[in-house]
Design a protein around this motif. Sequence first.
Motif, PDB file in Angstrom:
ATOM      1  N   GLU A  68       8.735  -0.187  38.898  1.00  0.00           N
ATOM      2  CA  GLU A  68       9.471   0.796  38.095  1.00  0.00           C
ATOM      3  C   GLU A  68      10.970   0.699  38.343  1.00  0.00           C
ATOM      4  N   ASP A  69      11.368   0.415  39.587  1.00  0.00           N
ATOM      5  CA  ASP A  69      12.786   0.171  39.869  1.00  0.00           C
ATOM      6  C   ASP A  69      13.291  -1.030  39.079  1.00  0.00           C
ATOM      7  N   ALA A  70      12.483  -2.074  39.013  1.00  0.00           N
ATOM      8  CA  ALA A  70      12.881  -3.273  38.283  1.00  0.00           C
ATOM      9  C   ALA A  70      13.028  -2.978  36.792  1.00  0.00           C
ATOM     10  N   LEU A 345      14.757  -8.683  41.996  1.00  0.00           N
ATOM     11  CA  LEU A 345      14.520  -8.276  43.381  1.00  0.00           C
ATOM     12  C   LEU A 345      13.382  -7.265  43.456  1.00  0.00           C
ATOM     13  N   GLY A 346      13.343  -6.332  42.511  1.00  0.00           N
ATOM     14  CA  GLY A 346      12.254  -5.356  42.497  1.00  0.00           C
ATOM     15  C   GLY A 346      10.909  -6.016  42.287  1.00  0.00           C
ATOM     16  N   ILE A 347      10.840  -6.981  41.379  1.00  0.00           N
ATOM     17  CA  ILE A 347       9.586  -7.697  41.126  1.00  0.00           C
ATOM     18  C   ILE A 347       9.169  -8.484  42.361  1.00  0.00           C
ATOM     19  N   ARG A 348      10.142  -9.124  42.986  1.00  0.00           N
ATOM     20  CA  ARG A 348       9.822  -9.913  44.190  1.00  0.00           C
ATOM     21  C   ARG A 348       9.337  -9.007  45.319  1.00  0.00           C
ATOM     22  N   ALA A 349       9.966  -7.846  45.476  1.00  0.00           N
ATOM     23  CA  ALA A 349       9.534  -6.906  46.526  1.00  0.00           C
ATOM     24  C   ALA A 349       8.115  -6.437  46.259  1.00  0.00           C
ATOM     25  N   ALA A 350       7.778  -6.190  45.003  1.00  0.00           N
ATOM     26  CA  ALA A 350       6.414  -5.783  44.670  1.00  0.00           C
ATOM     27  C   ALA A 350       5.420  -6.873  45.040  1.00  0.00           C
ATOM     28  N   PHE A 351       5.781  -8.124  44.786  1.00  0.00           N
ATOM     29  CA  PHE A 351       4.893  -9.227  45.141  1.00  0.00           C
ATOM     30  C   PHE A 351       4.712  -9.308  46.657  1.00  0.00           C
ATOM     31  N   GLU A 352       5.799  -9.134  47.394  1.00  0.00           N
ATOM     32  CA  GLU A 352       5.731  -9.277  48.847  1.00  0.00           C
ATOM     33  C   GLU A 352       4.822  -8.228  49.482  1.00  0.00           C
ATOM     34  N   VAL A 353       4.891  -6.978  48.997  1.00  0.00           N
ATOM     35  CA  VAL A 353       4.056  -5.946  49.614  1.00  0.00           C
ATOM     36  C   VAL A 353       2.598  -6.074  49.183  1.00  0.00           C
TER      37      VAL A 353
END
Length: 775
Positions: A68-70, A345-353
Amino acid sequence: MEEEEPLLTSSIKRGSGDYGSQDNGQHDQPEEEEESRRLSYSATDDSFRVHEDADADLYIQQAVVFIEDAIQYRSINHRVDSGSLRLYRWYYSKICQWGLGFTIAVVLALAFIEKPSSLTYTSDIRFKPKPWEPPCGLTEGIEMVCLCIFILDFTVKSYLIGWEEFRMNKWLIGYIVVIAASVIDWMLSVSMVCNENLRVRRLIRPFFLLQNSSLMKKTLKCIKRTLPEIASVILLLALHLCLFTMIGMLIFSKSDDPKKNGEWETYFKNLPKSLSSLLVLLTTANNPDVMIPAYSLNRGYSIFFILFSVFGTYLLMNLMTAIIYNQFRGYLLMSVQTSIIRRRLGIRAAFEVLCCPGRGHTSTQSEGHVERVAVNMFLQVLGRVHMKSHCRQAIIKAAQQFPDGFINGEAFQRLFIELDKDFMKEHPLKPEYSSPVLQHIQYMYSHFYIVVLGNVVALANVICICTVLVLNSEKSASEKNNFYMEILNCIFILYYLIEMLLKIVAFGWRGYLSYRNNIFDGFFTVLLLTIQIAILITYSIPNKDVDPVPGRVMPLWEMVRLVNMLIVFRFLRIIPEIKLMAVVASTLVDLVKNLRAFAGILLVVYYVFAVLGIWLFQGAITPPSNMSLISNSSIENKTDGPFSMDCGTFEQLEYWPNNFDDFASSLVLLYNIMVVNNWHVFTDAYTRYTTEWSLVYFVAWWLTSSVMWVNLFVALILENFTYKWDRSNALSVEDVERIAYQSTVQLIFREHIQEPTEEELLAQLQQHPHLHLSW
């Protein structure tokens, strides 16, 4: 959060003992690290062991918020524990954001009812009645409620981002300073029983609007960076103005012959007068008045004024537009680049978690973590994300295509490319009929020629109205005969009704309503039919009598005029059918939807200058005591003081409603100056009624609004129109209505944006103040 901050800066050392994390005082990372990336909080492994299902739910929560941030281009540097995430989603819910926006609107609108109140039917100081003044405590009470909401807003924002981010965020620090200053000024107002002369907090209220919009802050930052280039051109304009002022004073110096002193007496008597005269000529507001006295003596004097206008108005002012367009476009592109990085960055963070071990993966920690996310978990996350339905459907459809049921990092990013695409509106399938008659109707009324025929009929209707208006232009309402107009209206409205019904048969209800042009047509057709039925019920069948029932609530002529106005509006249906007009119209719509940040900053500038104008010039202009002088324009210079009845002056033109006596009239006056037509009339009046230093205020407003902001707005219109025109080159006229563009600032500059690298994204994720990914 929405606050402006660098996203790809140099490495920032952050300890693990951040706000919102459980902390035992042990901040060192474990010596034994797995090869896999895993989520860790600032606590030791012994103090943070929870069940796997609880972990999975937290990771899903985090992924939902990051996505949602992304989508909203927000920073991901906020707390990521379960409670904070719930608070975060509540804060950014529609009801909270709309409530905060409403609070900002209320606190800004207080200027209209605070002393000096704008609650009068006119702003003309000759006839203006004493306005209603709110009792002490009414507006102050409303304002205190708004300030309490702002304090709550600041508290939530500060808590969610934590102290480390707060102390680096200048906007939030400014937020609390403005709130504190407003509260102190409010307390002074209450202690003085609302009799204070100045309310300083009125001047800083627009800050609440600025800090609440990420795009406004980006735009303001771009404007600030563009100012040096604008200042260089303004300096060149100043040199041009000073040079021609000195030359003008030399050419039009005082002569021994009084008959030759007209130019000197009126426009070049001294240095301030000469400067202001040529400054106004730069905007062409006093052309050709400024050269008429000299031009009457010798036609050669026109060369001076023509050269001044050519170099100043046509070269330097247009150069200003070009520089603003070029420089601001570059800085705006940098800002958009930052927004795109936030999305990636938001999409990547979602993938990482989501790709941490122990959540649906076949590999184990001992085998090493495979950077993949299970499709079923991804779909579970996507179902909880607030996003547009067409994007969700496209992403779900793409995710279901993975044969092994897992998504790697690169594919995960590609899934969300749908967020960057234009929304292509597809219409529902037409209904299938077995009846040959219905099939024939469907074929006819879904054909483009029916649209052309409808436009021809609408044009004929407008021509008929124009003809009747010309014939009745000199008749009063009681003399007009509405018989023929009523007959024509009934015929055309009947055609519109039949056309609407047959189109509904051809396309079906859903298909008919999927076309914006049909919605526009249908709305006006139903409205016209309703009014026409009301006319027939009220006045029966049209006859040749002028007004058979004169005592009605609305006379027949008024109802017919209303019908005619709606018919004229309905004629706008031709716009989508002409390619160039459709592109221009859609550009205007996009400007309204997507360039609200620029309008917001202009509103802030208007607000500040209006408050300053009230402080400086409230009550400065007063009408003459002998009101008969106003109606006698032949009297010239018959009174003492600043009052003058010379032709073209403030008094002779009866500009009395234009003043700074209340907030609403101040806004209108500032707008009139921004348009620059006759703006020298206002400057002349205020220099006579107050002091010549008042010219500084008006020139500052002219430079801010007309020179900088109008040129900036022109530049943005050019950019938006160019983008839309390039996109429409491959489309036919029939495609204009079928495809609905939703152009955003990000889409306009998409092809010029450089995608962040994997290393940049991972480096930024490593610096997250609350989420720690260890390798």
